[in-house]
Design an enzyme around this catalytic site. Structure first.
Site, short mmCIF file in Angstrom:
data_model
loop_
_atom_site.label_atom_id
_atom_site.label_comp_id
_atom_site.label_asym_id
_atom_site.label_seq_id
_atom_site.Cartn_x
_atom_site.Cartn_y
_atom_site.Cartn_z
N GLU A 1 0.83 -1.21 0.00
CA GLU A 1 0.00 0.00 0.00
C GLU A 1 0.86 1.27 0.00
O GLU A 1 0.67 2.18 0.80
CB GLU A 1 -0.95 0.00 1.20
CG GLU A 1 -2.00 -1.09 1.15
CD GLU A 1 -2.97 -0.90 -0.03
OE1 GLU A 1 -3.51 0.21 -0.18
OE2 GLU A 1 -3.15 -1.87 -0.80
N ASP B 1 -0.26 -1.52 -4.81
CA ASP B 1 -0.40 -2.69 -3.95
C ASP B 1 0.90 -3.04 -3.23
O ASP B 1 0.89 -3.37 -2.05
CB ASP B 1 -0.89 -3.89 -4.76
CG ASP B 1 -2.36 -3.76 -5.13
OD1 ASP B 1 -3.08 -2.97 -4.47
OD2 ASP B 1 -2.80 -4.43 -6.08
N TRP C 1 -2.27 -6.12 -8.11
CA TRP C 1 -3.05 -7.36 -8.31
C TRP C 1 -4.50 -6.93 -8.48
O TRP C 1 -5.07 -6.33 -7.58
CB TRP C 1 -2.89 -8.29 -7.11
CG TRP C 1 -3.57 -9.62 -7.31
CD1 TRP C 1 -4.91 -9.85 -7.42
CD2 TRP C 1 -2.94 -10.89 -7.43
NE1 TRP C 1 -5.15 -11.18 -7.60
CE2 TRP C 1 -3.96 -11.85 -7.61
CE3 TRP C 1 -1.60 -11.32 -7.39
CZ2 TRP C 1 -3.68 -13.20 -7.75
CZ3 TRP C 1 -1.33 -12.67 -7.53
CH2 TRP C 1 -2.36 -13.60 -7.71
N GLU C 2 -5.08 -7.25 -9.61
CA GLU C 2 -6.40 -6.73 -9.92
C GLU C 2 -7.49 -7.34 -9.06
O GLU C 2 -7.65 -8.56 -9.00
CB GLU C 2 -6.74 -6.97 -11.40
CG GLU C 2 -8.00 -6.26 -11.86
CD GLU C 2 -7.93 -4.78 -11.52
OE1 GLU C 2 -8.57 -4.37 -10.52
OE2 GLU C 2 -7.23 -4.06 -12.22
#
Length: 203
Positions: A79, A94, A109-110
């Protein structure tokens, strides 16, 4: 040798400018990403990644959280908010890893819809343009994995028609890749992955 739980079905390179792609740092990053992907298992302790076959029945956030948690163990920052844009700081990445030259490599990462996939790639490209990032990777489910996940989550087949947009970007140096992942199989005997719960249980 890494034990493979979740499958990597394809690695697509959209941007490759300069020598970073063949650098020792990139090789280590690729190893980290594979290690984090292969660490994900479901059900826990089975040594496999099996999905319940209910259509749109499995959550995606726990999978991402398990991936990012492994990267964090390997020294990545989760983050992370970087000043990658000129006019307005975008949302957090991410996970990122800082390289010896001060630049960063980012991974997303979707977990959102196809519009989110576009934003993720655009975010990385902006970072490449400003020099804050030397590279980035987006992890997407394959066409075979997509039907079993949260409805309308971004996926490789839907994003593929737009690859030429990112391939045509004017970048001085850097790498942009997509990793396509897929389950080992499906079974009614495994529980569904809950939506929006803690992903550490998938490790």
């Amino acid at each position: 040798m890494l034990k493979k739980l979740m499958k990597i079905t394809e690695i697509k390179t959209l941007i490759e400018v300069g020598n970073f792609k063949s650098s020792p740092e990139m090789k280590q990053i690729e190893n980290h990403l594979r290690q984090a992907i292969y660490a994900i298992q479901h059900p826990q302790g089975t040594g496999q990644f099996i999905l319940h076959p209910k259509k749109k029945g499995n959550g995606v956030k726990p999978i991402k959280d398990a991936f990012v948690s492994t990267l964090e163990d390997l020294g990545w920052e989760p983050e992370a908010r970087l000043p990658i844009a000129v006019y307005k700081k975008p949302g957090p990445l991410d996970a990122v890893i800082k390289l010896p030259n001060g630049q960063h490599y980012a991974v997303e990462w979707e977990t959102g819809n196809i519009s989110s996939s576009h934003r993720a790639l655009n975010k990385i490209v902006v970072g490449l343009q400003t020099g804050q990032l030397i590279g980035g990777t987006l992890v997407l489910p394959s066409g075979n994995m997509y039907p079993y996940l949260t409805d309308r989550v971004g996926n490789y087949p839907e994003l593929e028609p737009y690859f030429s947009v990112w391939e045509s970007m004017d970048i001085k140096e850097g790498v942009l890749t997509i990793i396509v992942v897929e389950q080992d199989g499906v079974s009614l005997d495994v529980p569904r992955i809950q939506k929006g719960t803690d992903g550490r249980a998938l490790r």
